[in-house]
Design a protein around this motif. Structure first.
Motif, PDB file in Angstrom:
ATOM      1  N   LEU A 376       0.932  -1.301   0.000  1.00 54.06           N
ATOM      2  CA  LEU A 376       0.075  -0.161  -0.113  1.00 54.06           C
ATOM      3  C   LEU A 376       0.775   1.348   0.197  1.00 54.06           C
ATOM      4  O   LEU A 376       0.647   2.379  -0.557  1.00 54.06           O
ATOM      5  N   ILE A 377       2.114   1.363   0.623  1.00 53.83           N
ATOM      6  CA  ILE A 377       2.869   2.332   0.753  1.00 53.83           C
ATOM      7  C   ILE A 377       3.478   2.722  -0.963  1.00 53.83           C
ATOM      8  O   ILE A 377       3.510   4.049  -1.134  1.00 53.83           O
ATOM      9  N   ASP A 378       3.835   1.590  -1.270  1.00 54.94           N
ATOM     10  CA  ASP A 378       4.410   1.737  -2.747  1.00 54.94           C
ATOM     11  C   ASP A 378       3.265   2.296  -3.661  1.00 54.94           C
ATOM     12  O   ASP A 378       3.676   3.112  -4.490  1.00 54.94           O
ATOM     13  N   ASP A 379       1.949   1.890  -3.497  1.00 56.00           N
ATOM     14  CA  ASP A 379       0.853   2.432  -4.061  1.00 56.00           C
ATOM     15  C   ASP A 379       0.735   3.654  -4.181  1.00 56.00           C
ATOM     16  O   ASP A 379       0.345   4.444  -4.890  1.00 56.00           O
ATOM     17  N   ARG A 380       0.773   4.216  -2.834  1.00 55.16           N
ATOM     18  CA  ARG A 380       0.603   5.597  -2.311  1.00 55.16           C
ATOM     19  C   ARG A 380       1.517   6.414  -2.805  1.00 55.16           C
ATOM     20  O   ARG A 380       1.302   7.513  -3.238  1.00 55.16           O
ATOM     21  N   ALA A 381       2.901   5.850  -2.717  1.00 56.94           N
ATOM     22  CA  ALA A 381       4.017   6.687  -3.424  1.00 56.94           C
ATOM     23  C   ALA A 381       3.834   7.061  -4.874  1.00 56.94           C
ATOM     24  O   ALA A 381       3.986   8.137  -5.597  1.00 56.94           O
ATOM     25  N   HIS A 382       3.390   5.828  -5.565  1.00 62.54           N
ATOM     26  CA  HIS A 382       3.181   6.033  -6.883  1.00 62.54           C
ATOM     27  C   HIS A 382       2.081   6.950  -7.413  1.00 62.54           C
ATOM     28  O   HIS A 382       2.234   7.968  -8.270  1.00 62.54           O
ATOM     29  N   LEU A 383       1.156   7.258  -6.537  1.00 61.85           N
ATOM     30  CA  LEU A 383      -0.299   8.059  -6.741  1.00 61.85           C
ATOM     31  C   LEU A 383       0.182   9.344  -6.282  1.00 61.85           C
ATOM     32  O   LEU A 383      -0.078  10.433  -7.024  1.00 61.85           O
ATOM     33  N   ARG A 384       1.099   9.555  -5.329  1.00 63.40           N
ATOM     34  CA  ARG A 384       1.512  10.990  -5.016  1.00 63.40           C
ATOM     35  C   ARG A 384       2.591  11.438  -6.079  1.00 63.40           C
ATOM     36  O   ARG A 384       2.458  12.766  -6.472  1.00 63.40           O
ATOM     37  N   LYS A 385       3.261  10.806  -6.744  1.00 65.44           N
ATOM     38  CA  LYS A 385       4.149  11.109  -7.787  1.00 65.44           C
ATOM     39  C   LYS A 385       3.322  11.499  -9.125  1.00 65.44           C
ATOM     40  O   LYS A 385       3.538  12.555  -9.687  1.00 65.44           O
ATOM     41  N   ILE A 386       2.110  10.634  -9.311  1.00 65.58           N
ATOM     42  CA  ILE A 386       1.283  11.142 -10.283  1.00 65.58           C
ATOM     43  C   ILE A 386       0.687  12.359  -9.998  1.00 65.58           C
ATOM     44  O   ILE A 386       0.467  13.207 -11.084  1.00 65.58           O
ATOM     45  N   ARG A 388       1.857  14.933  -8.777  1.00 65.87           N
ATOM     46  CA  ARG A 388       2.639  16.006  -9.031  1.00 65.87           C
ATOM     47  C   ARG A 388       2.820  16.422 -10.619  1.00 65.87           C
ATOM     48  O   ARG A 388       3.369  17.692 -10.865  1.00 65.87           O
ATOM     49  N   THR A 389       2.090  15.688 -11.540  1.00 68.49           N
ATOM     50  CA  THR A 389       2.210  16.044 -12.900  1.00 68.49           C
ATOM     51  C   THR A 389       0.895  16.823 -13.142  1.00 68.49           C
ATOM     52  O   THR A 389       0.077  16.875 -12.467  1.00 68.49           O
ATOM     53  N   LYS A 390       0.979  17.188 -14.346  1.00 72.68           N
ATOM     54  CA  LYS A 390      -0.084  18.254 -14.836  1.00 72.68           C
ATOM     55  C   LYS A 390      -1.400  17.451 -15.322  1.00 72.68           C
ATOM     56  O   LYS A 390      -1.378  16.332 -15.761  1.00 72.68           O
ATOM     57  N   MET A 391      -2.582  17.709 -14.636  1.00 71.50           N
ATOM     58  CA  MET A 391      -3.803  17.119 -14.815  1.00 71.50           C
ATOM     59  C   MET A 391      -4.970  17.853 -14.506  1.00 71.50           C
ATOM     60  O   MET A 391      -4.962  18.950 -13.798  1.00 71.50           O
ATOM     61  N   SER A 392      -6.213  17.546 -15.052  1.00 73.07           N
ATOM     62  CA  SER A 392      -7.422  18.232 -14.599  1.00 73.07           C
ATOM     63  C   SER A 392      -7.601  18.126 -13.072  1.00 73.07           C
ATOM     64  O   SER A 392      -7.095  17.151 -12.248  1.00 73.07           O
ATOM     65  N   ASP A 393      -8.453  19.285 -12.610  1.00 68.90           N
ATOM     66  CA  ASP A 393      -8.778  19.066 -11.341  1.00 68.90           C
ATOM     67  C   ASP A 393      -9.740  17.796 -10.676  1.00 68.90           C
ATOM     68  O   ASP A 393      -9.432  17.409  -9.673  1.00 68.90           O
ATOM     69  N   ASP A 394     -10.406  17.192 -11.856  1.00 66.29           N
ATOM     70  CA  ASP A 394     -11.327  16.213 -11.453  1.00 66.29           C
ATOM     71  C   ASP A 394     -10.327  15.064 -11.299  1.00 66.29           C
ATOM     72  O   ASP A 394     -10.256  14.249 -10.253  1.00 66.29           O
ATOM     73  N   GLU A 395      -9.347  14.915 -12.155  1.00 69.09           N
ATOM     74  CA  GLU A 395      -8.192  13.761 -12.013  1.00 69.09           C
ATOM     75  C   GLU A 395      -7.565  14.144 -10.868  1.00 69.09           C
ATOM     76  O   GLU A 395      -7.416  12.961 -10.044  1.00 69.09           O
ATOM     77  N   LEU A 396      -7.039  15.277 -10.410  1.00 73.62           N
ATOM     78  CA  LEU A 396      -6.430  15.378  -9.101  1.00 73.62           C
ATOM     79  C   LEU A 396      -7.278  15.067  -7.910  1.00 73.62           C
ATOM     80  O   LEU A 396      -6.641  14.373  -7.036  1.00 73.62           O
ATOM     81  N   SER A 397      -8.511  15.633  -7.889  1.00 73.80           N
ATOM     82  CA  SER A 397      -9.317  15.214  -6.875  1.00 73.80           C
ATOM     83  C   SER A 397      -9.491  13.754  -6.728  1.00 73.80           C
ATOM     84  O   SER A 397      -9.556  13.171  -5.637  1.00 73.80           O
ATOM     85  N   LYS A 398      -9.675  12.947  -7.667  1.00 77.60           N
ATOM     86  CA  LYS A 398      -9.788  11.330  -7.726  1.00 77.60           C
ATOM     87  C   LYS A 398      -8.549  10.907  -7.149  1.00 77.60           C
ATOM     88  O   LYS A 398      -8.536  10.048  -6.334  1.00 77.60           O
TER      89      LYS A 398
END
Length: 456
Positions: A376-386, A388-398
């Protein structure tokens, strides 16, 4: 009046958190990952944006808040004192609810400057997430001036009351100029208010029973001795004391309440002289003629760790549920565990739910939990890395929602790991307590049988 507290931070061994240490700043054989992470955790907690309104109320003394951890470590490495206590974490809480965050932060800074500002690096924050505003202090354990560790009056938090009271008085806040230092601690007071037994209630009951069978100090002293209590009622001593069963530290009788001071006990003994008092005698037990199978015997058949916990809950009176719990008849070794009954119950449910009966099964279950946490920590680190990239507000909220959900799962799994650690440690203590109780019960049964044989 500001409520204050200070405690040391050594390491964070219970939390399995991957943290990559920069090898250019800290060598592995000089500064351990646990020590480095301990500073990171305590500074992160003190600067929690959800509690400080995005760090509006965060300041540093002799350090930069953004790089405080690295500055702390640099001082330790400079003086070659990277071992032991890493920092001290304290707080200053205010009674008033209408105090502004700006004033709270100002008082916290003034307090920290006066206590530590000349020799130590300090991070000062004000948390707004509770009814009473409170300041947090993270103090480096090593001085940047001379490399000496925090010691003596620099960490004697109970002596800082005069400083806190003086500052509170300066800004028109409440403080108590004459606090009562001899009163019973709030911890035991709250336990008694909740109806839980404490060492204070145990001693009060023993003294009341001894006084009920006594008319003078000599008979009172004899009654306490027969009940197995170590005590001192010498007139040459400033305070009378008594040692609760199962403890080594004595309690002053005057701290038990107004009815247990030296004068009050003498008055109660004088009042007994007006009525007929039955001399103290050890309570006799009526021998049962028939011994039917009991719930205790059925629980013992379960065996293993789960059976041990069930048996212990039975001895505590928590089982069976249909029977009303009577704490007054508990063995003195068990009364303190009543304060931990919620945790013992949670551990019992865990053992029953996962069908854990042996140490091997317990450690195997803990290993599986740690594996899930790492995933789960690896998954969370991956999501946190994502995130930080450019994305829409809806995607960032998700993505943030997924991170919050994973953090909740990690938190629950860590609770399970802590329960496993507590079970491994507590089970040995339970076995020793039950063995001691069993030996005393067998000894008492032999005495009763001898009396019965003599009467025959």
């Amino acid at each position: 009046m500001a409520v204050t507290k200070l405690w040391s931070v050594k390491s964070n061994l219970k939390q399995v958190i991957d943290y990559a240490i920069n090898p250019e700043k800290t060598a592995a054989d000089v500064y351990t990952e646990e020590q480095y992470q301990a500073l990171a955790d305590v500074l992160s907690y003190a600067k929690d944006e959800e509690k400080t309104e995005r760090e509006l109320y965060v300041d540093g003394i002799n350090c930069n808040v953004a790089t405080a951890r690295d500055q702390f470590i640099t001082v330790k490495e400079q003086y070659q004192k990277t071992d032991g206590i890493q920092a001290y974490h304290g707080y200053l809480s205010f009674k008033e609810q209408n105090i502004t965050p700006e004033l709270a932060q100002k008082i916290g800074m003034e307090f920290a400057n006066e206590i530590w500002g000349n020799r130590f690096q300090v991070v000062v924050t004000t948390h707004l997430n509770t009814t009473h505003l409170h300041c947090h202090f993270v103090v480096n354990s090593v001085s940047f001036v001379d490399g000496k560790r925090l010691w003596g009056e620099e960490k004697a938090w109970f002596k800082f009351r005069t400083v806190a009271d003086r500052i509170c008085e300066k800004y028109g806040l409440y403080y108590n100029p004459k606090p009562n230092r001899s009163k019973q601690s709030s911890y035991y007071y709250k336990q008694e208010q909740a109806g839980m037994p404490t060492r204070y209630t145990m001693v009060r009951e023993a003294i009341d029973e001894a006084i009920a069978h006594s008319t003078n100090l000599r008979s009172f002293d004899y009654a306490l001795t027969q009940m197995g209590y170590e005590h001192s009622l010498s007139e040459s001593r400033k305070y009378w004391t008594i040692v609760p069963k199962g403890y080594t530290k004595p309690i002053r009788l005057k701290n038990l309440g107004e009815d247990y001071t030296e004068e009050a006990i003498k008055r109660r003994l004088m009042e007994n002289q007006r009525v007929r008092i039955v001399p103290f005698a050890k309570q006799t037990v009526v021998i049962r003629q028939y011994r039917l199978p009991t719930r205790e015997q059925k629980i013992k058949k379960v065996g293993g760790l789960y059976g041990l916990y069930l048996h212990y809950c039975y001895k505590l009176g928590y089982l069976p549920k249909y029977k009303k719990q009577n704490t007054k008849r508990l063995h003195y070794l068990l009364k303190e565990d009543l304060l931990k009954l919620d945790k013992i119950t949670a551990e019992t449910r865990l053992l029953g739910r996962e069908h854990i009966f042996t140490d091997e099964q317990l450690f195997s279950y803990k290993a599986s939990l740690n594996g899930q946490i790492e995933t789960l920590i690896d998954d969370r680190a991956h999501l946190r890395k994502i995130s930080r990239t450019k994305m829409s507000d809806d995607e960032l909220s998700k993505v943030k929602g997924q991170i919050v959900s994973i953090s909740g799962k990690i938190r629950e799994l860590r609770k399970e790991v802590w329960l496993c650690d507590d079970i491994a440690e507590r089970s040995k203590v339970m076995e020793q307590n039950l063995e001691t109780i069993r030996a005393e019960e067998e000894k008492q049964e032999r005495k009763e049988q001898n009396r019965y044989d003599k009467r025959r």
